[in-house]
Design a protein around this motif. Structure first.
Motif, mmCIF file in Angstrom:
data_model
loop_
_atom_site.group_PDB
_atom_site.id
_atom_site.type_symbol
_atom_site.label_atom_id
_atom_site.label_comp_id
_atom_site.label_asym_id
_atom_site.label_seq_id
_atom_site.Cartn_x
_atom_site.Cartn_y
_atom_site.Cartn_z
ATOM 1 N N GLY A 110 57.719 25.489 -19.334
ATOM 2 C CA GLY A 110 56.549 25.598 -20.200
ATOM 3 C C GLY A 110 55.796 24.279 -20.321
ATOM 4 N N LEU A 111 56.525 23.166 -20.355
ATOM 5 C CA LEU A 111 55.881 21.855 -20.416
ATOM 6 C C LEU A 111 55.032 21.608 -19.168
ATOM 7 N N CYS A 112 55.531 22.053 -18.024
ATOM 8 C CA CYS A 112 54.760 21.908 -16.784
ATOM 9 C C CYS A 112 53.433 22.648 -16.887
ATOM 10 N N VAL A 113 53.478 23.840 -17.455
ATOM 11 C CA VAL A 113 52.246 24.620 -17.632
ATOM 12 C C VAL A 113 51.257 23.841 -18.498
ATOM 13 N N GLN A 114 51.754 23.276 -19.606
ATOM 14 C CA GLN A 114 50.871 22.529 -20.512
ATOM 15 C C GLN A 114 50.286 21.300 -19.827
ATOM 16 N N GLU A 115 51.096 20.629 -19.029
ATOM 17 C CA GLU A 115 50.657 19.365 -18.431
ATOM 18 C C GLU A 115 49.654 19.559 -17.301
ATOM 19 N N ILE A 116 49.583 20.759 -16.739
ATOM 20 C CA ILE A 116 48.598 20.995 -15.677
ATOM 21 C C ILE A 116 47.189 20.684 -16.192
ATOM 22 N N ALA A 117 46.934 21.020 -17.445
ATOM 23 C CA ALA A 117 45.609 20.769 -18.020
ATOM 24 C C ALA A 117 45.319 19.282 -18.169
ATOM 25 N N HIS A 118 46.373 18.455 -18.119
ATOM 26 C CA HIS A 118 46.191 17.009 -18.280
ATOM 27 C C HIS A 118 46.122 16.273 -16.947
ATOM 28 N N LEU A 119 46.173 17.016 -15.848
ATOM 29 C CA LEU A 119 46.027 16.388 -14.530
ATOM 30 C C LEU A 119 44.534 16.227 -14.238
ATOM 31 N N THR A 120 43.944 15.278 -14.914
ATOM 32 C CA THR A 120 42.495 15.108 -14.829
ATOM 33 C C THR A 120 42.139 13.702 -14.353
ATOM 34 N N GLY A 121 40.956 13.602 -13.811
ATOM 35 C CA GLY A 121 40.420 12.300 -13.433
ATOM 36 C C GLY A 121 39.511 11.772 -14.531
ATOM 37 N N SER A 122 38.609 10.888 -14.141
ATOM 38 C CA SER A 122 37.696 10.307 -15.120
ATOM 39 C C SER A 122 36.425 9.836 -14.428
ATOM 40 N N GLN A 123 35.401 9.612 -15.230
ATOM 41 C CA GLN A 123 34.177 9.033 -14.690
ATOM 42 C C GLN A 123 34.315 7.516 -14.686
ATOM 43 N N ILE A 124 33.886 6.896 -13.584
ATOM 44 C CA ILE A 124 33.944 5.450 -13.460
ATOM 45 C C ILE A 124 32.517 4.912 -13.520
ATOM 46 N N PRO A 125 32.187 4.077 -14.504
ATOM 47 C CA PRO A 125 30.813 3.561 -14.595
ATOM 48 C C PRO A 125 30.480 2.679 -13.399
ATOM 49 N N MET A 126 29.329 2.898 -12.796
ATOM 50 C CA MET A 126 28.928 2.164 -11.600
ATOM 51 C C MET A 126 27.876 1.089 -11.868
ATOM 52 N N ASP A 127 27.114 1.261 -12.935
ATOM 53 C CA ASP A 127 25.994 0.341 -13.134
ATOM 54 C C ASP A 127 26.352 -0.862 -14.014
ATOM 55 N N LEU A 128 27.609 -1.240 -14.023
ATOM 56 C CA LEU A 128 28.010 -2.429 -14.767
ATOM 57 C C LEU A 128 27.480 -3.697 -14.103
ATOM 58 N N THR A 129 27.216 -3.582 -12.808
ATOM 59 C CA THR A 129 26.547 -4.667 -12.092
ATOM 60 C C THR A 129 25.430 -4.057 -11.247
ATOM 61 N N GLN A 130 24.551 -4.911 -10.772
ATOM 62 C CA GLN A 130 23.445 -4.411 -9.950
ATOM 63 C C GLN A 130 23.949 -3.778 -8.663
ATOM 64 N N ALA A 131 25.087 -4.295 -8.153
ATOM 65 C CA ALA A 131 25.610 -3.787 -6.883
ATOM 66 C C ALA A 131 25.994 -2.316 -6.966
ATOM 67 N N GLY A 132 26.415 -1.874 -8.143
ATOM 68 C CA GLY A 132 26.837 -0.482 -8.270
ATOM 69 C C GLY A 132 25.775 0.445 -8.788
ATOM 70 N N ALA A 133 24.649 -0.085 -9.158
ATOM 71 C CA ALA A 133 23.600 0.741 -9.763
ATOM 72 C C ALA A 133 23.123 1.819 -8.805
ATOM 73 N N GLY A 134 22.691 2.936 -9.383
ATOM 74 C CA GLY A 134 22.179 4.033 -8.576
ATOM 75 C C GLY A 134 23.268 4.908 -7.993
ATOM 76 N N ARG A 135 24.458 4.811 -8.581
ATOM 77 C CA ARG A 135 25.577 5.621 -8.082
ATOM 78 C C ARG A 135 26.301 6.300 -9.245
ATOM 79 N N ILE A 136 26.899 7.422 -8.931
ATOM 80 C CA ILE A 136 27.787 8.127 -9.868
ATOM 81 C C ILE A 136 29.167 8.170 -9.215
ATOM 82 N N ALA A 137 30.212 7.890 -9.989
ATOM 83 C CA ALA A 137 31.575 7.931 -9.443
ATOM 84 C C ALA A 137 32.510 8.652 -10.404
#
Length: 485
Positions: free
Chosen positions: A119-146
């Protein structure tokens, strides 16, 4: 139901089903009740040619992302598996007791934990998630979504131990299924029946057979499987010598988690409630006849009352009922193999000859059982003081300086869980900080565990962290997408 009928029922329920063509047996392994050595069932063993085919199938499953099982299917399979386990809970408990020697009352607890683990495995499947990484912290990364996502790491090979023949398998196999990894599971040769039933239940619940293979093989074949470059993750529960040896031979890129044993210390402070702690120490020391990797083995008590504490433990240990684990009244079952009784006997005899005071036990009761034993002040360099005994033996040492007791507790190459008994908050906090352990229990024995907590050894005691959620993270890997707008 009589014991003979129970044994018959267990044999009938664990009769191996027809083996898939790719895993036809070269030999049959008979499984025995460790108390009376009677045959209770059998499983097929496989050769390298069989395993090579299974690895190829598993590897191709992972390589072909179109065949990956979506999360909702994995959730459905695991939920149905938990239901099947609940419906057959009594059978599973009897099987654990019959093949592993764990007393029936404790085997029932193991089954409940295993069901909860799924049952714990079932619950944890919902927590296997990624995240958004901010790209425009510098000019080099601007104009991108990650953003990042989680993917299954690849083929998992799980090699397990005998002492929790169902729950350990759940901790290794169910997270692989939950994360979408194909898995080959090799149980201990002493206790393969519980594993076989669990794998069959996964298939019955809808898991396509190629996603989980049950394999029993010899040592050389097992090593070849573990070190194969197609293996992405190796999960091992067993001895330190074997675990570290196998890790050194893993193919480049194979990740792993190793769970080895410990020589768990317990510090008793002068303020401890002795009457309250004795039942806890007896459970922690003699549960499953001490065949637990975090079993209470070394107890350090103030010299002013060490003899009284040791005698109370001895009095309690002497009352424990030793016998066949399938007997409802048994509290301490057999050791897993007769040669383990020989080893425990030799270690205790060595300690007593070197000056340890024997308060109770200290003798074999049969070829397969050893009396619950309490030793007072064995030499610090004796095997019982420096190595994991994995038997029903608890050692008690007197101390005059708690700092020196902690130093002795920390002096070994093994460090897993530990505990301290005290009513003094300052002592509790100091001991938590000073003990070299991954978990310190306060006013509880060192073998306490719930399945969602991290569970890991330090130094020679292991590598990486167990526990359902932690294992699922280990069996997953991150992938990042960077999109230029």
């Amino acid at each position: 139901m009589t014991d003979s009928k129970k044994s018959s029922a267990a044999e009938k329920s664990t009769a191996p089903k027809k083996v898939p063509k790719a895993a036809k047996a070269s030999k049959i392994l008979n499984v025995v009740n460790p108390f009376d050595q009677s045959i209770i069932g059998s499983v097929p063993t496989v050769t390298w040619n069989n395993i090579d085919k299974l690895l190829a199938t598993s590897y191709q499953l992972h390589k072909d992302t179109e065949q990956w099982l979506p999360a909702f299917e994995r959730i459905s399979i695991l939920k149905k598996t938990a239901v099947l386990m609940s419906q057959r809970a009594d059978e599973l408990a009897l099987l654990i007791a019959n093949e592993g020697g764990k007393p029936l009352a404790d085997a029932r607890v193991e089954v409940a934990r295993a069901i909860d683990g799924v049952g714990l495995c079932v619950q944890e499947i919902a927590h296997l998630t990624g995240s958004q990484i901010p790209m425009d912290l510098t000019q080099a990364g601007a104009g991108r979504i990650a953003y990042s996502t989680k993917e299954p790491t690849g083929v998992v090979v799980a090699v397990s131990a005998f002492n929790h023949p169902l729950n350990l398998i759940v901790h290794q196999v169910a997270p692989a299924i939950a994360t979408g990894c194909p898995v080959l599971v090799k149980p201990a040769r002493d206790t393969p029946l519980s594993c076989k039933v669990f794998v069959d239940m996964l298939h019955e619940a809808g898991l396509p057979p190629p996603w989980c293979h049950f394999v029993v093989c010899d040592t050389a074949t097992s090593e070849k499987m573990i070190t194969d470059p197609r293996v992405a993750f190796f999960s091992f529960i067993g001895s330190a010598n074997v675990g570290w040896m196998l890790r050194a031979k893993l193919a480049p890129g194979t990740r792993c988690a190793l769970e080895h044993g410990g020589v768990a210390p317990v510090i008793i402070d002068e303020s401890a409630d002795i009457e309250e702690m004795i039942p806890s120490l007896l459970k922690g020391g003699f549960y499953h006849s001490g065949q637990v990797c975090v079993s209470v083995q070394r107890i350090f008590a103030p010299k002013s009352n060490v003899k009284a504490i040791a005698q109370l433990l001895a009095d309690g240990a002497a009352k424990l009922i030793v016998g066949n684990a399938i007997d409802e009244f048994t509290e301490c079952g057999p050791l897993i193999r007769p040669k383990e009784v020989d080893r425990v006997e030799a270690w205790v005899d060595e300690a007593v000859a070197a000056g340890a005071k024997l308060l109770t036990g200290g003798k074999r009761l049969s070829n397969t059982t050893y009396a619950p034993t309490v030793l007072l002040d064995p030499p610090v360099d004796a095997k019982v003081s420096t190595m994991e005994i994995f038997g029903p033996v608890v050692c008690v040492y007197g101390y005059s300086d708690i700092n020196k007791a902690i130093a002795q507790a920390n002096s070994l190459d093994y460090a897993f869980q530990a505990s301290v008994f005290t009513k003094d908050l300052d002592v509790a906090m100091k001991t938590i900080r000073a003990l070299d352990a991954t978990a310190v229990m306060v006013n509880d024995h060192s073998a306490f565990r719930v399945d969602w907590m991290p569970f890991a050894g330090r130094k020679h005691s292991g590598y990486n962290t167990g526990g359902i959620a932690y294992t699922m993270q280990d069996m997953s890997q991150d992938k990042m997408a960077v999109i230029k707008l």
